[in-house]
Each structure stands twice: as structure tokens, then as C-alpha cells.
Enzyme design. Sequence first.
Site, PDB file in Angstrom:
ATOM      1  N   GLU A   1      -6.913 -70.943 -47.357  1.00  0.00           N
ATOM      2  CA  GLU A   1      -7.532 -69.749 -47.939  1.00  0.00           C
ATOM      3  C   GLU A   1      -6.959 -69.371 -49.303  1.00  0.00           C
ATOM      4  O   GLU A   1      -6.344 -68.304 -49.451  1.00  0.00           O
ATOM      5  CB  GLU A   1      -7.415 -68.564 -46.970  1.00  0.00           C
ATOM      6  CG  GLU A   1      -8.054 -68.814 -45.618  1.00  0.00           C
ATOM      7  CD  GLU A   1      -8.160 -67.550 -44.766  1.00  0.00           C
ATOM      8  OE1 GLU A   1      -7.630 -66.503 -45.161  1.00  0.00           O
ATOM      9  OE2 GLU A   1      -8.789 -67.625 -43.692  1.00  0.00           O
TER      10      GLU A   1
ATOM     11  N   GLU B   1     -10.314 -72.103 -38.442  1.00  0.00           N
ATOM     12  CA  GLU B   1      -9.877 -70.833 -37.858  1.00  0.00           C
ATOM     13  C   GLU B   1     -11.098 -70.034 -37.453  1.00  0.00           C
ATOM     14  O   GLU B   1     -12.060 -69.922 -38.216  1.00  0.00           O
ATOM     15  CB  GLU B   1      -9.094 -69.954 -38.857  1.00  0.00           C
ATOM     16  CG  GLU B   1      -7.659 -70.306 -39.021  1.00  0.00           C
ATOM     17  CD  GLU B   1      -6.942 -69.391 -40.012  1.00  0.00           C
ATOM     18  OE1 GLU B   1      -7.269 -68.186 -40.076  1.00  0.00           O
ATOM     19  OE2 GLU B   1      -6.069 -69.895 -40.725  1.00  0.00           O
TER      20      GLU B   1
HETATM   21  C1  FCB Z   1      -6.741 -65.707 -41.885  1.00  0.00           C
HETATM   22  C2  FCB Z   1      -5.381 -66.340 -42.086  1.00  0.00           C
HETATM   23  C3  FCB Z   1      -4.536 -66.398 -40.841  1.00  0.00           C
HETATM   24  C4  FCB Z   1      -4.696 -65.155 -39.987  1.00  0.00           C
HETATM   25  C5  FCB Z   1      -6.161 -64.851 -39.753  1.00  0.00           C
HETATM   26  C6  FCB Z   1      -6.405 -63.674 -38.874  1.00  0.00           C
HETATM   27  O1  FCB Z   1      -7.158 -65.144 -43.075  1.00  0.00           O
HETATM   28  O2  FCB Z   1      -5.519 -67.642 -42.590  1.00  0.00           O
HETATM   29  O3  FCB Z   1      -3.210 -66.611 -41.228  1.00  0.00           O
HETATM   30  O4  FCB Z   1      -4.035 -64.106 -40.571  1.00  0.00           O
HETATM   31  O5  FCB Z   1      -6.813 -64.661 -40.976  1.00  0.00           O
END
Ligand code: FCB
Length: 478
Positions: A166, A371
Site C-alpha cells: 500500500e 488483504e
Molecule cells: C491495511 C494495512 C494493514 C492493516 C489493514 C487493516 O491498510 O495494509 O496493515 O492495517 O489495513
Amino acid sequence: MTARNFPEDFVWGSATAAYQIEGAATEDGRGPSIWDTYSHTPGRTRNGDTGDVAADHYHRWSQDLDHIAELGLGAYRFSISWPRVQPGGSGRFHQAGLDFYARLVDGLLERGVRPVATMYHWDLPQELEDAGGWPARETALRFEEYASGIVAALGDRVHTWTTLNEPWCSAYLGYGSGVHAPGRTEPAAALAAVHHLNLAHGLAGRVVRELAPDAELSVTLNLHVVRGASDSTADSDAVRRIDALANRAFLGPMLDGAYPADLLADTAAVTDWSFVRQGDEKLIAVPLDVLGVNYYSSTLVRTWDGHSARSDADGHGASAHSPWVGADDVDFLPQPGPYTAMGWNIDPPALTELLLRLHREYPGQPLMITENGAAFDDVVSADGRVHDDRRIDYLRRHIGAMADARAQGADVRGYFVWSLLDNFEWGYGYDRRFGIIRVDYDTQERTWKDSAHWYRHLATNGQLSVPDSSSVGVGVSS
Ligand code: FCB
């Protein structure tokens, strides 16, 4: 309920990040990162929480890997702490740090789990920030050196190397709104950070190609699904602008080999982008084996009329400074619920939309959900268990949305739940729990939540039942 079947080679995994779980912040020669400095600065994190101890994974890694194996997962996405392996961010590598990750990687391989290593999940060595941080070009060159050290040490044993997690957050939250480390609020610096993160990705990607030719190369982006409040020209333009800052600022150089012209024009009053040197964009566009996508919620925008009350509900934390550099005339509107404990709206169809967009715009590009998950206010019941039905419902619907995209042709090869364990949720500290395994921070005891049992079932038989109703958050069963 509708059944969805996933093929045997579909990868089920879970994800974590070094600063969020490891703890042992000063042990074995680890140097300070910007997140150590930031979390130790009064007022920066909720309750003054820090990652000093976190989930104590540095000492409990072996037991945590056992949980991954027992969950039946095929892959584990973790990040390497730069200040643990190269404490000052340049020069000599630190053997104790490299050894920790070698043990972790070997431990995964012994358990038949594929290691997916993220090189950078936000913990920049403090010395590099003191020398200018990501707005400085030199940081990208230091990252190339760091990548060479870790790939030389672990290269062929790591299945997938992910350069950055990110970069949107690193650049705009770290240097724009300041709600993430290092907490600077300098719009031009945020855009310079965007470029130097992109450059770091390209340089490190080439290192992987050279030193670990058999490994897969990826990057993880938190792409935004941006919708307009209306079809008006003004609101469509707000969508275009936010799409440029959020998505195309990264997809452009990484996959198309150039920054989009409209992004440069929109931000011309902030910077002339002269930090982009000739040849940079070509360097950044190193072909990716897999593009990692992080998805949690969607975004609704309008062009602000200049006088009505603003919402600024972009879900990225409260700050007097916007992360949306050069887009002050765009307002972010609250969305219909339900919401997670982060206040993020739950919108599974937007994930389908996002994956289909990528499939359309980058045909043939393999994708991976690196994620997806949810924080809820978990309760330990009298029976000692955590009946986190809402998390199961969230996961089920998003995995179903991913299946919908696959059915329409998107080449999505895997899914990583965020997160394996409850952990340090950045500015929210330990107040937000994303784990499918609960961590009792007093005892460091791990307890499988119901979602962990549910996920194990899915990972081991590849069959998902998705509710037919479009309503979200009701009718939950595990
Ligand atoms: C993302 C991050 C991760 C975590 C999630 C909830 O933005 O990559 O580290 O904090 O959100």
C-alpha cells in the site's frame, strides 16, 4: 445459499506485517523505524499504544506457524522489518535479523506453507527519514540495496516477493494527512513520496528478477473503488481525480509505464513533478507475476460546492490535512451501512467491480487478494470462545464477491485474510481487532475465533456457501 467451488490450486492464506505483530522492538540489534518514533510520540496513537511488544511474534513465531499449518493454509504473507535486518537503512546487514526471517521461511517450508514476503510494510528505518524519507530520491536507492541484501539471503526460498504494501498509505497518510508515520503534512512531499515509492518498487523488482529468477514478483496496492454521488459532470470529475490519486498514480507507472497526464495536470499547483527523471517510468514498469489487491470498503465522492458543510468521510483517519493532495474541492460522503468497527462501509459488490476493472484494463495480469478482513468488537463468551459471526459474514460475502469476478473471467489466484492474529492497528493501536485468532495481550494467549474454524473449513475443502439475499450482516451462520 449458493455454493461456490474453488479449484485445488487456488491459494488460501493469511497476512500480517512485522511492526504489527513482532514486538521485540529493541532486541537483537533492531534499529528504530518511523513507526517506533511515531507511536512513542504522545498523542499519535490511541491510548499511546506502541508496537514494542505487539503479539510477541518474534518469540512465538514457531507456535504461530503451527496455527497457520493447522488452519490448512497454503500460503502466509508476512513482512520483513527493514530496521531489523539493516538497522540504519544502509550499509552492513545484521545477521541476527536475517537469521530470524530465515528461520521463519524455513519453518513455513517445513510445514508446506508458501512464503510470501513483503519487503516494506511501512517501517522505514528512522535514519532514512532523518535524511529526508520517501520524498528524497536517495531512499529509493537505499531500498534497492536493502532488497539486494534480503533477496540474496532468502531469495530462492521465498515463493513470492512483494516489494511494497500500500504505497498509497505510505505517501499520502505518512506525508499528506500525517495520520501515519512519519506524520508529516506536506502536500508536495507526499507526491514526491509517491514517485520514490514507485521507483523503489521498480528497482527492487529488478533485484528479484536478477537474484531470484524463479521467485514470483508482486506489489500490493490498496486500490479504491470510487463512485460519484451523481452522474453530473462535476461529480464524475471528482471520481476521475480521486481515481488518479488513489489508483492510477501507481497502476500508471507500474503497469502502463507512465504517469497519467490528468494526474500531473490536477496536481500542477502542488508540484511540477520534476523529481520524475528521464527513464524512471520505464524502470518502474517491471512486469509483475501477480498484482496484489487489498480491499476493505468503497469510496463515495462529489465535487464540493464551496459552501455547504463538508463530510470528509474518506475513512482514512481524522486530520486537519487531507491525504488527497491537490483535490481540496472533492468531498468524501458517508456511505450507507452496515459498517465494521473501523467505521468502514461493507460493500462486497465493489470488490467484484474492482477485480473486473483490473481484468478489463490489464487483461492477462494475474491477481491476488492480499488483504481483506474486518475489525469488530469481539467478545469472549462464557464458553471461552469468540463467536464472531459478523466477521464470518464479512469474509463469506467478500470471498463470494471474488468468486463472482472469477466467474466473469478475472484471473484471481489467491486470497489472504487480514489478519492471522489480532495486532497493532497503527494509529488505532490495540483498540481494533482484525484477527481470526484472538490475542490476549496480557498473556499473549492465542484463541481461535469462530472465523478461524470457518476459514479452516473453506481452505481445506474449497467450498463456499454464499447467502442469496443481497442484505448484508443478517442471517449469519457458520
Ligand atoms: C491495511 C494495512 C494493514 C492493516 C489493514 C487493516 O491498510 O495494509 O496493515 O492495517 O489495513
